[in-house]
Design an enzyme around this catalytic site. Structure first.
Site, PDB file in Angstrom:
ATOM      1  CE  LYS A 208      -1.897   2.641   3.236  1.00  6.82           C
ATOM      2  NZ  LYS A 208      -1.800   3.841   2.531  1.00  6.82           N
ATOM      3  CD  GLU A 284      13.349   0.237   9.839  1.00  8.54           C
ATOM      4  OE1 GLU A 284      13.620   1.369  10.639  1.00  8.54           O
ATOM      5  OE2 GLU A 284      13.655  -0.669   9.420  1.00  8.54           O
ATOM      6  CB  CYS A 318      12.065   8.564   9.874  1.00  2.78           C
ATOM      7  SG  CYS A 318      13.159   7.635   8.791  1.00  2.78           S
TER       8      CYS A 318
END
Lengths: 516, 510
Positions: A208, A284, A318
């Protein structure tokens, strides 16, 4: 993820750039969106609900196109296809491992062939500066796929000297159907991080992509088919998290889910796995990564890496170096140079060559970042530059630097995911280690020092899955990446990344006599 | 204390072990541990709950702080401590085996020869890994030098079951301590005694305070507190799939602690008609009845090829009827009592269901004594896949024998389960052995043998039988965080050096 300025661009990419017109090629002026449907069994499908969702260009807030909106029923369909492709005796299960590697290499070749188009789309849809998209995202994507392509027939099990009259060995088997939910900040690169290890180990996948950035993943779907992967091995269902994403993480027939995104959603995914079928989970997630600069470091290098470590891709990484700890004696000078560096930015249409910073991904992120900037002002941090929106169209935010930041401020604790740099002061090593580790995140960290002892002591003491010494944001397919604490579970990339996509099977056979 | 017989319980404390010291429960509560052979209380043990777990986690966290004795200790010395622990367990082997039999009900000979032997081997195996679990140096692209460190995760909660109390404790402590973690262990409420005795030995061996903490208590209280604790970095659980779900959910609701699970099974044991029949009958019997059927990997779906089915069933029944059930301290006894009344009743309930659903009861079928939790060795023939006894984990001495025709059919039926812990194949044919061992969805496949465990061989489940692996080198992964350290390099050798020395571009370096 980040090839930083100050870090050399790898040879082959320099060559590629030079083969053009001495620079990176210009983005495509004309392009057409070819793929907007759900990809299942190597075919294109409308959503079962008939619904579609709009996809935007964050630089001008205009709609690019509409994409079929996958939901639970579409996920079910995709899982069925993936399950069927994983059947014992299927073409994919009976394929030689070396052939899986060849297919992955072919996919890398096709992505390289379409590099310009993909980089252009990534820039238009993701707001990413074109040169970054072309060099870093596409370059990284191709490298990752080739790296894992060659693991396919080298991921060896072991024979084991078990006690007794037995012969024992392990097989590294694929887990099965893997749900992979990828984020919008590096749409293609995260796709490659997920597909590479999953496919080289022989799994089938239902991916997705993020609802903000589904376009390049769908183009890659067409290349998956062109490369010759059997139907059902890769399925791509664009859609939203609470619908399609939720369906994946709680699906009873998905054996593993890999997610890259926020810690908040990561918690939900692990919970859904526990409530459904105990699917394996790798995550993650977010970070609030410390970057520690000692007085003995090379200041120019430190300023530049710290700057890139935060501002790269509009701060939407991130691993962003979002807690910059600078030793007291160089603090003022460091802040001065950092502000000077941040002010150099040219904001605008990321396709334009002179532009260095594009828009944030969408209105929600944009609003959230501005809110955090306001909180910084209110809580007493010193705004050194930036501090507000830029332009009157698109989700642009001025490069912002805060000094005199203290640990309890929101901007020092929460993940901002925007171009907002926090600079803190520290005195001693012990103090900075304690402060750096005082967070529920543990994704990455940076240290700048010329002192070997400091480098080794601190790199051991920091609770982070990656520690960069005298650099920041250096990623490579060979080095594992992942989080300590609430920044995630498991590792991606490197040989370690294969573990997440394997079940280890121990086979023990009775033998009549043992000899060493 | 009446039923402890000759055994003195004065040798160790029945309290909570924290910081190498003995504590009453904060609540002052205690619970009874029962001798399953008689149903009588052995003694009272301190009952740990959330407050005690908090205390233990605090001690563990303190033992894990940077600069602590445990963090600064050489890896080789951690190995030495584990070896010393193994030596102390070996010194007290007879006592521990006796205590294990008293509290759990397994035959003493098995406790002494199997459980204790495997405990020693497991601890010594992991002792050796302590200074050999190497990180890697990595040929990263660009002017960087990169390496990985295999670091301990931190505070590990370990929740262990009652079927192999000492052995499961060793499986958990070995890899956790070898890699430098600190532990808060919850032992099963049915069988807390041997773990508490080992706690003494941990102190005697010289582990620093707080490295190992042991909290006896119940799952819904102490176990839940561990699984949802915000300061616990990892939880390892061995037990039922039902509780495994709760633990993963709790990890997701709290702090994303790492989770490894070793859960239930309904393991297929496939007997091809070309197998050595005597051996297959004996091994299939062992596969199911070993440890009173209380094994997560029990061979509880015995699939027998059609043409040998009647003969196999006949011999299996004869073997089961010959099984000696009784006092576990009697050296002739093969089978002791089930662990407690709850399990005992549950198993009898499954036997009744088997009868009701139309399976053919060939022997056994009821309790085996007037007191204690003994169940007769029971065999059902003509079992169909959709019967409850063929799909649910019974965890008792109840064998299900099914018939199959073709290899393709048996693969499909064997894999048609939410479980995937273990499987076995009996055949003389190499092709069949290879095909089946590849096709079966199970973490362990035994060929012409069953329940062969080695500290060297990884063990764990596919599907809903668990997450992760224990034992072997693979077992170390579950207790380490990988840290990648990348350092900027002035110059990489030899490639760039070559390039700078030669004016013409060299292609060999890419």
């Amino acid at each position: 993820m980040a090839t930083n300025e100050g870090q050399k661009i790898p040879e082959e990419e320099q060559t590629a750039a030079k083969l053009g017109e001495g620079t990176i090629p210009a983005p495509l002026k004309e392009w057409k969106i070819q793929y907007t449907k759900i990809f299942i069994n190597n075919e294109w499908h409308n959503s079962l609900s008939g619904k579609k969702f709009p996809v935007f260009n964050p630089a001008n807030e205009e709609k690019i196109c509409e994409v079929e909106e996958g939901d639970k029923e579409d996920v079910d369909k995709a899982v069925k296809a993936a399950r069927s492709a994983f059947q014992i005796g299927s073409p994919w299960r009976t394929m030689d491992a070396s052939e899986r590697g060849r297919l992955l290499n072919r996919l890398a070749d096709l992505i390289e062939r379409d590099r310009l188009l993909l980089a252009t789309l990534e820039s238009v849809n993701g707001g990413k500066v074109f040169s970054n998209a072309y060099l870093m995202d596409l370059g990284g994507c191709v490298k990752i796929l080739r790296y894992f392509a060659s693991w396919a027939d080298k991921n060896q099990g072991r024979t084991i000297p078990i006690d007794g009259k037995y012969f024992s060995y392990t097989r590294h088997e694929p887990v099965g159907v893997c749900g992979q939910i990828i984020p919008w900040n590096f749409p293609l690169l995260m796709l490659a991080w997920k597909l590479g290890p999953a496919l080289c180990c022989g799994n089938t996948v239902v991916v997705k992509p993020a609802e903000q950035t589904p376009l390049t993943a769908l183009h890659v779907a067409s290349l998956v088919k062109e490369a010759g992967f059997p139907p059902g091995v890769v399925n791509i269902v664009p859609g939203y998290g609470p619908t399609a994403g939720e369906a994946i993480s709680s699906h009873m027939n998905i054996d593993k889910v890999a997610f890259t995104g926020s810690t908040e959603v990561g918690l939900r995914i692990k919970e859904a796995a526990g409530k459904s079928n105990l699917k394996r989970v790798s995550l993650e997630l977010g970070g609030k990564s410390p970057c520690i600069v000692f007085a003995d470091s090379d200041m120019d290098t430190a300023v530049e890496f710290a700057h890139q470590g935060l501002f790269i891709h509009q701060g939407q990484t991130c691993t962003a170096a979002s807690r910059l700890f600078v030793e007291e004696s160089i603090y003022n000078e460091f802040v001065r140079r950092s502000v000077e560096r941040a002010k150099k930015y040219v904001l605008g249409n990321p396709l334009n060559q002179e532009v260095q910073q594009g828009p944030q991904i969408d209105k929600e992120q944009y609003t959230k970042i501005l809110d955090l900037i306001e909180s910084g002002k209110k809580e007493g941090a010193k705004l050194e530059c930036g501090g507000g929106p830029f332009g009157n169209k698109g989700y642009f935010i001025q490069p912002t630097v805060f000094s005199n930041v203290t640990d309890e401020m929101r901007i020092a604790k929460e993940e901002i995911f925007g171009p907002v740099q926090q600079i803190m002061k520290f005195k001693t090593i012990d103090e900075v280690i304690k402060r750096a580790n005082n967070t529920h995140y543990g994704l990455a960290a940076g240290i700048f020092t010329k002192d070997l002892d400091k480098a080794l002591t601190i790199s051991s003491a920091l609770q982070a899955g990656t520690v960069w010494v005298n650099c920041y944001g250096s990623f490579s397919p060979q080095t594992p990446f992942g989080g300590f604490k609430m920044s995630g579970n498991g590792r991606e990339m490197g040989e370690y990344g294969l573990h997440e996509y394997l079940e280890v099977k121990t086979v023990t056979v009775k033998i009549s006599e043992k000899n060493s | 204390m009446s039923s402890s017989g000759l055994l003195s319980l004065d040798l160790f404390s029945l309290q909570i072990f924290i910081d190498n010291e003995w504590h009453d429960a904060v609540s002052k509560k205690t619970f009874a541990t029962i001798n399953p052979s008689t149903g009588e209380e052995i003694c009272q043990v301190a009952e740990g709950d959330k407050a005690d777990v908090d205390k233990a986690v605090k001690a563990a966290k303190n033992a894990f702080r940077l600069g602590s004795p445990w963090r600064k200790m050489d890896a080789s010395y951690r190995g030495a401590l584990l070896n010393r622990l193994a030596d102390l367990i070996e010194r007290d082997r007879a006592y521990l085996a006796t205590l294990e039999t008293l509290d759990n009900g397994k035959p003493y000979a098995i406790s002494y020869l199997v459980d204790l032997d495997m405990v020693l081997k497991c601890l010594r195996y992991y002792a050796g890994w302590a200074d050999k679990y190497h990180g890697k140096t990595i040929p990263i692209d660009g002017d960087f030098f990169s390496y990985t460190r295999h670091e301990p995760i931190g505070v590990c909660a370990q929740i262990i079951p009652w079927n192999f109390p000492l052995l499961m404790q060793a499986w958990k402590l070995g890899p956790a301590l070898a890699t430098g973690n600190v532990v808060v262990m919850k032992v099963a409420e049915q069988t807390p005694l041997t773990a508490l005795y080992v706690a003494n030995l941990i102190k005697e061996a010289g582990f620093p305070p707080g490295v190992v903490n042991i909290v006896p208590g119940f799952g819904p209280t102490a176990g839940a507190a561990l699984a949802s604790h915000m300061e616990v970095d990892k939880v390892a659980f061995t037990g039922s799939t039902e509780v495994g779900h709760l633990i993963q959910v709790a990890a997701g609701k709290s702090n994303l602690k790492r989770v490894t699970l070793e859960l239930g099974g309904k393991s297929p044991n496939i007997i091809m008609s070309d197998a050595d029949l005597d051996w297959a009958v004996e091994q299939a019997h062992f596969a199911l009845f070993f440890n009173q059927g209380q094994c997560c990997c029990a061979g509880s779906r015995t699939f027998v090829q059609e043409d040998i089915y009647p003969e196999f069933v006949e011999r299996s029944v004869a073997r089961a009827k010959a099984r000696v059930v009784g006092n576990p301290f009697d050296s002739r006894t093969e089978q002791g009592p089930q662990v407690d009344e709850e399990q005992f009743k549950k198993i009898l309930g499954y036997i009744n269901l088997g009868k009701k659903e139309g399976a053919k009861l060939l022997c056994g079928g009821g309790p085996a004594a007037d007191r204690g939790f003994f169940v007769q060795p029971t065999i059902f023939g003509d079992v169909k896949d959709n019967m409850t006894i063929a799909s649910e984990e019974i965890f008792g001495p109840v064998m299900q024998i099914m018939k199959f025709k073709t290899i393709e059919e048996v693969v499909e039926r064997a894999n048609d389960s939410k479980y995937g812990l273990a499987a076995a194949v009996f055949t003389r044919d190499l092709d069949k052995a290879n095909y089946l061992s590849q096709a079966l969805q199970a973490g362990t496949v035994w060929i012409n043998c069953y329940d062969v465990f080695g500290a060297q061989s990884p063990f764990g489940g596919y599907k809903m039988s668990g997450n992760g692996r224990e034992l072997g080198e693979y077992g170390l992964q579950a207790y380490t965080e990988v840290k990648t350290v990348s350092i900027r390099n002035q110059q990489k050798n030899p490639c760039n050096l070559l390039l700078s020395n030669f004016p013409t571009p060299l292609t060999i370096c890419g």
